[in-house]
Write a protein that holds these residues in place. Structure first.
Motif, short mmCIF file in Angstrom:
data_model
loop_
_atom_site.label_atom_id
_atom_site.label_comp_id
_atom_site.label_asym_id
_atom_site.label_seq_id
_atom_site.Cartn_x
_atom_site.Cartn_y
_atom_site.Cartn_z
N MET A 1 -84.91 9.47 -99.12
CA MET A 1 -84.89 8.79 -97.85
C MET A 1 -86.15 9.17 -97.08
N ASP A 2 -86.70 8.20 -96.39
CA ASP A 2 -87.92 8.42 -95.63
C ASP A 2 -87.75 7.82 -94.25
N GLY A 3 -87.56 8.67 -93.24
CA GLY A 3 -87.44 8.18 -91.87
C GLY A 3 -86.32 7.17 -91.68
N GLY A 4 -85.21 7.36 -92.39
CA GLY A 4 -84.08 6.46 -92.28
C GLY A 4 -84.08 5.32 -93.28
N ASN A 5 -85.14 5.21 -94.07
CA ASN A 5 -85.21 4.17 -95.10
C ASN A 5 -84.86 4.75 -96.46
N VAL A 6 -83.92 4.11 -97.16
CA VAL A 6 -83.57 4.52 -98.51
C VAL A 6 -84.62 3.94 -99.45
N LEU A 7 -85.10 4.75 -100.38
CA LEU A 7 -86.23 4.36 -101.22
C LEU A 7 -85.84 4.12 -102.67
N SER A 8 -86.65 3.33 -103.35
CA SER A 8 -86.54 3.18 -104.80
C SER A 8 -87.79 3.75 -105.47
N SER A 9 -88.77 4.13 -104.70
CA SER A 9 -90.03 4.65 -105.26
C SER A 9 -89.81 6.03 -105.87
N VAL A 10 -90.65 6.34 -106.86
CA VAL A 10 -90.56 7.61 -107.58
C VAL A 10 -91.97 8.18 -107.73
N GLU A 11 -92.09 9.49 -107.54
CA GLU A 11 -93.36 10.17 -107.75
C GLU A 11 -93.17 11.29 -108.76
N LEU A 12 -94.16 11.48 -109.59
CA LEU A 12 -94.15 12.48 -110.65
C LEU A 12 -95.16 13.55 -110.30
N TYR A 13 -94.74 14.81 -110.40
CA TYR A 13 -95.64 15.93 -110.10
C TYR A 13 -96.11 16.57 -111.40
N ASN A 14 -97.41 16.76 -111.53
CA ASN A 14 -98.00 17.45 -112.66
C ASN A 14 -98.53 18.79 -112.15
N PRO A 15 -97.83 19.90 -112.44
CA PRO A 15 -98.25 21.20 -111.91
C PRO A 15 -99.54 21.72 -112.53
N VAL A 16 -99.90 21.25 -113.70
CA VAL A 16 -101.12 21.72 -114.35
C VAL A 16 -102.35 21.33 -113.54
N VAL A 17 -102.36 20.10 -113.02
CA VAL A 17 -103.50 19.63 -112.23
C VAL A 17 -103.16 19.50 -110.75
N ASN A 18 -101.94 19.86 -110.37
CA ASN A 18 -101.50 19.83 -108.97
C ASN A 18 -101.66 18.44 -108.35
N ILE A 19 -101.16 17.41 -109.05
CA ILE A 19 -101.29 16.04 -108.57
C ILE A 19 -99.94 15.32 -108.63
N TRP A 20 -99.67 14.55 -107.57
CA TRP A 20 -98.50 13.66 -107.53
C TRP A 20 -98.98 12.26 -107.89
N THR A 21 -98.21 11.57 -108.74
CA THR A 21 -98.54 10.21 -109.18
C THR A 21 -97.33 9.31 -109.00
#
Length: 174
Positions: A1-21
């Motif tokens: 949830m983001d500011g009252g909005n339910v989301l369908s988006s997804v983010e993947l975290y790669n700890p090796v390079v410290n990046i969210w995609t």
């Protein structure tokens, strides 16, 4: 949830390079849902879409880069917990629920199993020593209690009580 909005988006975290995609969005917007990983796939189930509790389930295969709808659960569940145990996915409790069901991943068939002793909204769960343990959550006497599921007798038993009530917490088995 983001500011009252339910989301369908997804983010993947790669700890090796410290990046969210950002990866492919789920087919259904949801929050307060179950999420497990099994054999390199993500499985999300239940939750709410902002108006209704959900029983839908979908899986994400990173090799294909897309989400696929699967057979829905028997019950609509939000605020549930989920685990993988004996190659099956368990959907545990949720808003005003003691019921538990499991999905046979190979046949995509949901089956009800033994019910919890307490309703559990916002509990957490893990597998330890061959049993599913569900911890805390909101509902009658749930916040301090820990229940364990023994699949050999299809029964949940109260194991112990915590000193401090907990809900919307996290747990991991070491």
């Amino acid at each position: 949830m983001d500011g009252g909005n339910v989301l369908s988006s997804v983010e993947l975290y790669n700890p090796v390079v410290n990046i969210w995609t950002k990866i492919a969005s789920m087919k259904t917007k949801r929050w307060l849902h179950g999420l497990v990983c099994y054999n390199g796939r993500l499985y999300t189930f239940g939750g709410g879409d902002g108006s209704n509790r959900l029983n839908s389930m979908e899986s994400y295969d990173p090799r294909e880069g897309k989400w696929k709808s699967l057979k829905p659960m028997n019950d609509r569940r939000s605020g549930l917990s989920g685990v993988v145990y004996n190659d099956e996915i368990y959907a545990i409790g949720g808003y005003k629920l003691k019921s538990v069901e499991r999905d046979n991943i190979q046949t995509n068939t949901w089956t009800n199993v033994g019910s919890l002793n307490h309703e559990r909204l916002g509990s957490c769960a893990c597998v330890v020593n061959g049993k599913i343990h569900v911890i805390g959550g909101l509902g009658d006497d749930a916040p301090k209690s820990i229940e364990a599921y023994d699949a050999t007798i299809n029964e949940w038993k109260i194991e112990t009580n915590m000193e401090t009530p907990r809900w919307w917490a996290s747990v991991v088995a070491l």
